[in-house]
Write a protein that holds these residues in place. Sequence first.
Motif, mmCIF file in Angstrom:
data_model
loop_
_atom_site.group_PDB
_atom_site.id
_atom_site.type_symbol
_atom_site.label_atom_id
_atom_site.label_comp_id
_atom_site.label_asym_id
_atom_site.label_seq_id
_atom_site.Cartn_x
_atom_site.Cartn_y
_atom_site.Cartn_z
ATOM 1 N N ASN A 67 2.865 -0.062 11.250
ATOM 2 C CA ASN A 67 2.295 -0.165 12.600
ATOM 3 C C ASN A 67 3.358 -0.441 13.666
ATOM 4 O O ASN A 67 3.195 -1.293 14.534
ATOM 5 C CB ASN A 67 1.191 -1.222 12.647
ATOM 6 N N SER A 112 -3.226 13.161 10.193
ATOM 7 C CA SER A 112 -2.200 12.443 9.417
ATOM 8 C C SER A 112 -2.237 10.951 9.715
ATOM 9 O O SER A 112 -2.152 10.124 8.813
ATOM 10 C CB SER A 112 -0.808 12.978 9.743
ATOM 11 N N LEU A 113 -2.350 10.621 11.004
ATOM 12 C CA LEU A 113 -2.352 9.204 11.390
ATOM 13 C C LEU A 113 -3.542 8.485 10.744
ATOM 14 O O LEU A 113 -3.407 7.386 10.198
ATOM 15 C CB LEU A 113 -2.416 9.103 12.917
ATOM 16 N N ASP A 170 3.940 4.407 10.384
ATOM 17 C CA ASP A 170 2.508 4.198 10.640
ATOM 18 C C ASP A 170 1.990 3.014 9.823
ATOM 19 O O ASP A 170 1.230 2.195 10.325
ATOM 20 C CB ASP A 170 1.707 5.458 10.278
ATOM 21 N N LEU A 171 2.408 2.944 8.553
ATOM 22 C CA LEU A 171 1.939 1.839 7.707
ATOM 23 C C LEU A 171 2.411 0.498 8.261
ATOM 24 O O LEU A 171 1.697 -0.502 8.214
ATOM 25 C CB LEU A 171 2.445 1.982 6.266
ATOM 26 N N GLN A 207 -4.857 4.487 4.262
ATOM 27 C CA GLN A 207 -4.028 3.897 3.204
ATOM 28 C C GLN A 207 -3.736 2.438 3.483
ATOM 29 O O GLN A 207 -3.735 1.608 2.585
ATOM 30 C CB GLN A 207 -2.700 4.668 3.064
ATOM 31 N N SER A 208 -3.425 2.109 4.746
ATOM 32 C CA SER A 208 -2.973 0.734 4.967
ATOM 33 C C SER A 208 -4.123 -0.242 5.246
ATOM 34 O O SER A 208 -4.007 -1.406 4.906
ATOM 35 C CB SER A 208 -1.884 0.668 6.037
ATOM 36 N N LEU A 232 -7.090 -3.379 14.995
ATOM 37 C CA LEU A 232 -6.188 -3.477 13.846
ATOM 38 C C LEU A 232 -4.861 -2.798 14.141
ATOM 39 O O LEU A 232 -3.800 -3.288 13.781
ATOM 40 C CB LEU A 232 -6.816 -2.799 12.630
ATOM 41 N N ALA A 233 -4.938 -1.630 14.788
ATOM 42 C CA ALA A 233 -3.721 -0.872 15.074
ATOM 43 C C ALA A 233 -4.015 0.121 16.181
ATOM 44 O O ALA A 233 -5.164 0.530 16.356
ATOM 45 C CB ALA A 233 -3.263 -0.116 13.828
ATOM 46 N N ASP A 234 -3.007 0.478 16.959
ATOM 47 C CA ASP A 234 -3.136 1.578 17.906
ATOM 48 C C ASP A 234 -1.840 2.349 17.909
ATOM 49 O O ASP A 234 -0.764 1.776 17.790
ATOM 50 C CB ASP A 234 -3.481 1.064 19.305
ATOM 51 N N GLN A 235 -1.954 3.677 17.986
ATOM 52 C CA GLN A 235 -0.802 4.537 17.766
ATOM 53 C C GLN A 235 -1.077 5.876 18.454
ATOM 54 O O GLN A 235 -2.232 6.238 18.623
ATOM 55 C CB GLN A 235 -0.685 4.745 16.259
ATOM 56 N N GLN A 291 1.025 15.540 3.678
ATOM 57 C CA GLN A 291 1.412 15.567 5.090
ATOM 58 C C GLN A 291 2.700 16.338 5.339
ATOM 59 O O GLN A 291 2.907 16.856 6.422
ATOM 60 C CB GLN A 291 1.534 14.146 5.631
ATOM 61 N N SER A 341 4.405 3.014 19.160
ATOM 62 C CA SER A 341 4.786 4.417 19.364
ATOM 63 C C SER A 341 6.165 4.617 19.985
ATOM 64 O O SER A 341 6.932 5.457 19.535
ATOM 65 C CB SER A 341 3.764 5.102 20.254
ATOM 66 N N GLU A 381 -5.118 9.309 8.037
ATOM 67 C CA GLU A 381 -4.867 9.187 6.588
ATOM 68 C C GLU A 381 -3.965 7.990 6.301
ATOM 69 O O GLU A 381 -4.203 7.227 5.362
ATOM 70 C CB GLU A 381 -4.226 10.477 6.059
ATOM 71 N N ASN A 382 -2.956 7.827 7.147
ATOM 72 C CA ASN A 382 -2.059 6.687 6.942
ATOM 73 C C ASN A 382 -2.787 5.369 7.177
ATOM 74 O O ASN A 382 -2.569 4.392 6.457
ATOM 75 C CB ASN A 382 -0.846 6.802 7.861
ATOM 76 N N SER A 421 0.818 -1.214 0.000
ATOM 77 C CA SER A 421 0.000 0.000 0.000
ATOM 78 C C SER A 421 0.853 1.266 0.000
ATOM 79 O O SER A 421 0.347 2.356 -0.240
ATOM 80 C CB SER A 421 -0.942 0.000 1.201
ATOM 81 N N ASN A 460 -1.043 11.508 -0.387
ATOM 82 C CA ASN A 460 -1.253 11.644 1.052
ATOM 83 C C ASN A 460 0.034 12.059 1.754
ATOM 84 O O ASN A 460 0.069 12.968 2.577
ATOM 85 C CB ASN A 460 -1.777 10.279 1.536
#
Lengths: 308, 304
Positions: free
Chosen positions: A281, B195-196, A278-279, B202-203, B181-184, A40, A284, B198-199, A27, A36
Amino acid sequence: MTRLLGRFGLVIALAVLCAALSAARPSFLTLGNLVNLIRQISINGILAVGVTFVLLTGGVDLSLGSLVALTGVAAALFAHPGEYPVIAPVVAGVAAGALCGAASGAVITVGRVAPFIVTLGMMTAARGLALVASGGRPVSNLSPEFTALGGGQVLGVPVPVIVLAAVAAAAWVVLARFRMGRHVYAVGGNENAARASGIRVGRVKMFVYTLCGALAGLAGVVLAARITTGQPNAGVGYELDAIAAVVIGGTSLSGGVGGVGGTVLGALLMGVINNGLDLLNVPSYYQQIVKGVIIVGAVWMDRSQHKS
Amino acid sequence: MRRLVTAVLLVLLAGCGRTGQGPKQPVIGVSMMNLSNEFIAMLNKGMEAKARELGVTLIVNDAQRNAEKQVQQVESFVAQKVDAIILNPSEVEASSPAVDRAVAAGIPIVNVNSETRSAPSAFVGSRDEESARIAMEYIVKRLGGRGDIVMMHGFMGQAAQLKRDQGAREVLRKNPGVKMLADQTAEWDRAKAMSLMENWIQSFGPKIQAVFAQNDEMAMGALMALEQAKMKDKVIVVGVDSIADALEAVKAGRLDATVFQDAKGQAGAAVETAVKLIRKQPVDKQVYIPFQLVTRDNVAQYLK
């Protein structure tokens, strides 16, 4: 040509990173994600282009994040629906930024106070002004014409990307083709020599700080439009991201060397890192470690390229 | 220059002194963590209203997120011999010495909204876990116990983030059909959340069925990203805090829900507790003000 070669390390770093990311996450390399990604980086990119001028003269500007908040609030105050035409908030934001930049520039040149201190003071004062102007609360209820500056598209290209492209192109032309551009490099290379050869150093510095402030204003306008509010506590730490992008792009912190092309590449690299983490994952806590290592690694690679 | 500064300070001090005159009212020293935060400002307004009602004088100081400043403020309250102190702690550990100073001086101290490691005379606030639990339970209900979600954290390691994370996960453990699915982190920030999101779009694309943001600022950012991607009608978005923007968005049917933290309730109870302590009346050591779920059905009562 030599400048192109000098930037080679950065281009390689960017290419390697993109290749790795698209292998790990299909992706990543889609048109949607690339648009995108560039959207950003637009805010950081606009700030970074502005601060490139300041760093080229050997100065620094720490007030950018606060200016983004102040100018975003200033713009939002003029952007309520049905009050003023959409040009008013843009002018308000850019003018507020330029005024603050000019004030810093004046104290730096006339008062001979170190830019670090002056812009540190401006960072605190501008944040206070933003809180006063907004009463400490986000300024919302903005007109759709205004928020289109952050969220709209022209022929499929997001408006913030167009703003960044226009700013970067104009900045490149000024630095490469105009006398003021040459003077900026001369002041950063050797201030005394520049003065001896008849360059009015004070005027050059006034120019770079005012321009940097005005571009921070533009970034503030775009951010307020993008998040559809003027936030008095927005932009904390943005100055460091902008300076990092400039330095990654090969501009020397001691001035005289570098340019806008590298800055845009630097901002792009930082954007790819953020987007990619981010993609993938990545948790943090680890994201922060990875970011730090990649930023230093990229600059290191670039510098070793320079030496060889 | 120095003389000028001194003169200005004297005028300011004289101005402050005037408020203390008149009939002898009990004086409560208040140290707020950060008055440029919308919620904290609301808390402060609520306290001032309650103080007027009960006939007590408040001296309000803003610690501007700085725990050391907060300790100094409480020290000067002790030196001024106020009758009680209300502390809105900026940090769990670093604000603890402030509580210790007051306790050592024998002055009753009430913590409001957030906690310190040192035990105060009384605590008034809400259980942050509960806010996330209410939000997540709403999401689970809307999904019918089955679906894929994402979660946005606040600033990692802050008490509110840790507790909201804990509350959300408690609900997820009880509902294995709902998968994260995800946490951030988006650091409580609207632009970063946008932004997060949007990402994530995408994924994960259309796999995302719901977003839980640990505050409304981030929920608003996620909402805008989803709206721009024309996906909002398929994704549930829920935040916490009930800031003005979020309430408007709930009313307009854009945001699905937020959770109301009762600033006025906390503020009132804090002042009441402090006054009872001054009068040596019995008090509850811990007063919890409940959270409330805000959806389109009941949003009208929260909009001023």
